[in-house]
Scaffold this motif. Structure first.
Motif, short mmCIF file in Angstrom:
data_model
loop_
_atom_site.label_atom_id
_atom_site.label_comp_id
_atom_site.label_asym_id
_atom_site.label_seq_id
_atom_site.Cartn_x
_atom_site.Cartn_y
_atom_site.Cartn_z
N SER B 111 64.07 -4.04 42.62
CA SER B 111 64.20 -4.16 44.07
C SER B 111 63.64 -5.52 44.49
O SER B 111 63.12 -6.26 43.66
CB SER B 111 63.39 -3.05 44.75
N LYS B 112 63.77 -5.78 45.78
CA LYS B 112 63.21 -7.04 46.30
C LYS B 112 61.69 -7.00 46.15
O LYS B 112 61.07 -5.98 46.46
CB LYS B 112 63.60 -7.14 47.78
N VAL B 113 61.11 -8.07 45.65
CA VAL B 113 59.67 -8.09 45.42
C VAL B 113 58.97 -8.85 46.56
O VAL B 113 59.30 -10.00 46.83
CB VAL B 113 59.33 -8.75 44.06
N LYS B 114 58.05 -8.17 47.20
CA LYS B 114 57.22 -8.80 48.23
C LYS B 114 55.78 -8.33 48.02
O LYS B 114 55.54 -7.27 47.42
CB LYS B 114 57.67 -8.39 49.64
N TYR B 115 54.86 -9.12 48.52
CA TYR B 115 53.44 -8.76 48.41
C TYR B 115 52.81 -8.74 49.79
O TYR B 115 53.35 -9.32 50.73
CB TYR B 115 52.70 -9.77 47.52
N ALA B 116 51.65 -8.08 49.85
CA ALA B 116 50.92 -8.04 51.12
C ALA B 116 49.43 -8.17 50.84
O ALA B 116 48.96 -7.81 49.76
CB ALA B 116 51.20 -6.73 51.84
N LEU B 117 48.74 -8.69 51.82
CA LEU B 117 47.28 -8.77 51.73
C LEU B 117 46.71 -7.62 52.54
O LEU B 117 47.00 -7.50 53.73
CB LEU B 117 46.80 -10.11 52.30
N TYR B 118 45.91 -6.78 51.90
CA TYR B 118 45.24 -5.71 52.63
C TYR B 118 43.78 -6.11 52.77
O TYR B 118 43.08 -6.28 51.78
CB TYR B 118 45.36 -4.37 51.90
N GLY B 119 43.33 -6.24 54.02
CA GLY B 119 41.94 -6.65 54.26
C GLY B 119 41.85 -8.13 54.49
O GLY B 119 42.85 -8.85 54.50
N PRO B 120 40.61 -8.63 54.68
CA PRO B 120 40.44 -10.08 54.92
C PRO B 120 40.72 -10.89 53.67
O PRO B 120 40.63 -10.37 52.56
CB PRO B 120 38.97 -10.19 55.35
N PRO B 121 41.03 -12.20 53.82
CA PRO B 121 41.43 -13.01 52.65
C PRO B 121 40.38 -13.10 51.55
O PRO B 121 40.72 -13.28 50.40
CB PRO B 121 41.68 -14.39 53.24
N ASP B 122 39.08 -12.99 51.89
CA ASP B 122 38.07 -13.12 50.84
C ASP B 122 37.64 -11.79 50.25
O ASP B 122 37.13 -11.75 49.13
CB ASP B 122 36.84 -13.89 51.35
N LEU B 123 37.85 -10.69 50.96
CA LEU B 123 37.38 -9.39 50.46
C LEU B 123 38.51 -8.41 50.19
O LEU B 123 38.30 -7.39 49.55
CB LEU B 123 36.43 -8.74 51.48
N GLY B 124 39.69 -8.74 50.68
CA GLY B 124 40.81 -7.80 50.56
C GLY B 124 41.46 -7.82 49.19
O GLY B 124 40.93 -8.41 48.24
N VAL B 125 42.60 -7.14 49.09
CA VAL B 125 43.33 -7.09 47.82
C VAL B 125 44.79 -7.44 48.06
O VAL B 125 45.33 -7.19 49.14
CB VAL B 125 43.25 -5.68 47.17
N LEU B 126 45.39 -8.04 47.04
CA LEU B 126 46.84 -8.30 47.12
C LEU B 126 47.56 -7.08 46.57
O LEU B 126 47.15 -6.51 45.56
CB LEU B 126 47.20 -9.53 46.31
#
Lengths: 266, 228
Positions: B111-126
């Protein structure tokens, strides 16, 4: 009678020999213990382990030196008083060095930067190569190694690009006044949506930012994984230009409209 | 698509979003060429003529980057009344795993591959990002069912619009009819700022399976601290 008293009671030559042995043993013991610490699988950054091992090596050597002073019959209490007085003098003289040293400790404990982090300090960009107690070395993108005293580093603004897992790319796209803004936004949004490494969340933001002298400025803001920042940024800039050109949207040159007034001849 | 192959010369597997080519380079070497989503990549593996390649479904994961989580965004927020629970059946696209024996040697997105950031940029997860935009564009053959049980013990109404699931906690099941499903995921809201996500050791559907895949071998938990 303890062993030190027994030794101090003996003639000078054997005491010197024993002192040399003590220094040699403390030197090699320091190296052995510091190597042992380096091999331990501690849950700490490498620069912290490296500095602990170095401090351990120096401490053992200093301990050996103090034992040697006892063996040679030099009174430690008298020496300590002398050190107390001279300490103030040395402290003032080595203010800079001590400042670097404590900045180094603070830097390690605070963890503002770590070995391998991609940073910008002032106008210098590079990767942290080592963090010592006195100075920090940065391998610049151009290959040179920049050594910064820790007190200078502590008082500088440090941009750490490795701390964040994602970064925002900001680009400005100028389009001509004759172009269809909605069409341009649609094309750019479609392009961002098709790119794997442009994050879906936080969502890309497109803003008609300003009406410039020669163009309408569209601000394009989107997030990417930190390690792909430069790759994605340059790819998107190139592809935005190509995509806009493909649908006939012009990215204009700076231009000026000049009105010439014709004077009637008399 | 989820078959076993013994490659003597060349095998071409047509995928909904491209194709996969296995070409024998020598008696002991095999070249895999992936031509999916407009990107082409190839690699050579030491897979002998007598080895069998198997194509099996996998939970969606990172392709160009490593990610440990999937973020499923619902088309509309689910609202739970206080102290209640509900079960959602969600279909998410799978990736294709290339196996030699029991070893996973490559994975291919279907399928189409996309990513998201969950949480703030320094503490979150991709996370690998899945929403209705991704789901609606893929063939039903590459969708796997996942039952998400949402439990709320809160005294207030809870709204859930996304769930972050640890990929290594997911088990993929493939039935003899090529139907795909995953294990149950439980979302427990114990506090407004603390939504716990558990991967359970229980299949979403009770069916006889021909293939079961789990990477970690244990149930995993993720605590969503930045809102659901």
């Amino acid at each position: 009678m303890d062993i030190i008293s027994l030794i101090t009671g003996s003639p000078l030559l054997p005491r010197i020999l024993i002192s040399v042995i003590v220094i040699a043993v403390s030197y090699y013991l320091g190296i052995m213990l510091s190597n042992y610490v380096m091999r331990l699988r501690l849950k700490a950054p490498p620069e912290v382990i490296h500095n602990i091992s170095r401090a351990l090596r120096v401490s053992i050597l200093v301990l050996g030196f103090l034992i040697v002073l006892s063996i040679l019959g030099i009174e430690l209490s008298g020496l300590l008083v002398a050190v107390g007085f001279t300490g103030i003098v040395i402290g003032l003289a080595t203010q800079q060095v001590l400042s670097q040293f404590f900045s180094g400790i603070s830097l390690l404990l605070e963890g503002r930067v770590r070995v391998g982090d991609s940073v910008r300090v002032g106008d210098d960009w590079g990767v942290i190569e080592s963090i010592g107690l006195m100075s920090t070395q940065i391998r610049l993108w151009s290959g040179e190694v920049l050594t910064i005293p820790n007190n200078d580093l502590m008082s500088s603004k440090i941009y750490n690009f490795s701390r964040s897992i994602a970064r925002r790319v900001d680009i400005s796209v100028p389009i001509s006044y004759t172009s269809n803004i909605s069409k341009a936004l649609e094309v750019i949004r479609g392009l961002l949506d098709s790119k794997e490494l442009v994050l879906a969340e936080p969502q890309p933001v497109l803003i008609v930012d300003s009406l410039g002298d020669s163009a309408i400025i569209i601000k394009v803001l989107f997030w990417v994984p930190s390690q792909e920042f430069w790759t994605v940024r340059r790819e998107i800039i190139r592809e935005v230009k190509e995509a806009l050109e493909a649908v006939g949207i012009e990215i204009p040159y700076p231009q000026r409209v000049v009105w010439l007034k014709e004077l009637s001849s008399r | 698509m989820y078959y076993d192959y013994r490659v003597v010369n060349e095998e071409v597997v047509d995928l909904p979003n491209g194709r996969l080519v296995f070409k024998r380079v020598s008696k002991d070497l095999l070249r895999i060429t992936k031509d999916v989503n407009g990107y082409r990549a190839s690699k050579v593996l030491n897979v002998g003529e007598d080895s069998t390649l198997s194509l099996r479904p996998l939970p969606p994961s990172g392709i160009s980057i490593n990610v440990d989580y999937i973020l499923i965004k619902f088309s509309e927020p689910i609202t739970l009344i206080p102290k209640s629970s509900m079960t959602l059946e969600v279909k998410i696209p799978v990736d294709l795993g290339v196996y030699v024996g029991n070893s996973l040697i490559d994975s291919v997105p279907l399928s189409k591959v996309k990513y998201a950031l969950y949480g703030p940029p320094d503490l979150g997860v991709l996370c690998r990002y899945i929403d209705h935009g991704v789901i609606n564009t893929v063939s039903p053959k590459v969708l796997g069912s996942i039952n998400i049980i949402v439990n709320s013990v809160l005294d207030t109404v809870l709204s859930v619009s996304r769930v972050v699931i640890p990929i290594n906690g997911l088990i993929t099941y493939l039935t003899y009819d090529d139907e795909i499903f995953f294990n149950v995921v439980e979302v427990r809201a114990t506090d407004k700022n603390r939504i716990e996500v558990y991967t359970k050791d229980k299949p979403s559907v009770s069916r006889e399976v021909k293939f079961k895949y789990r990477s970690s071998g244990k149930e995993l938990t993720y605590v969503m601290m930045y809102g659901a």
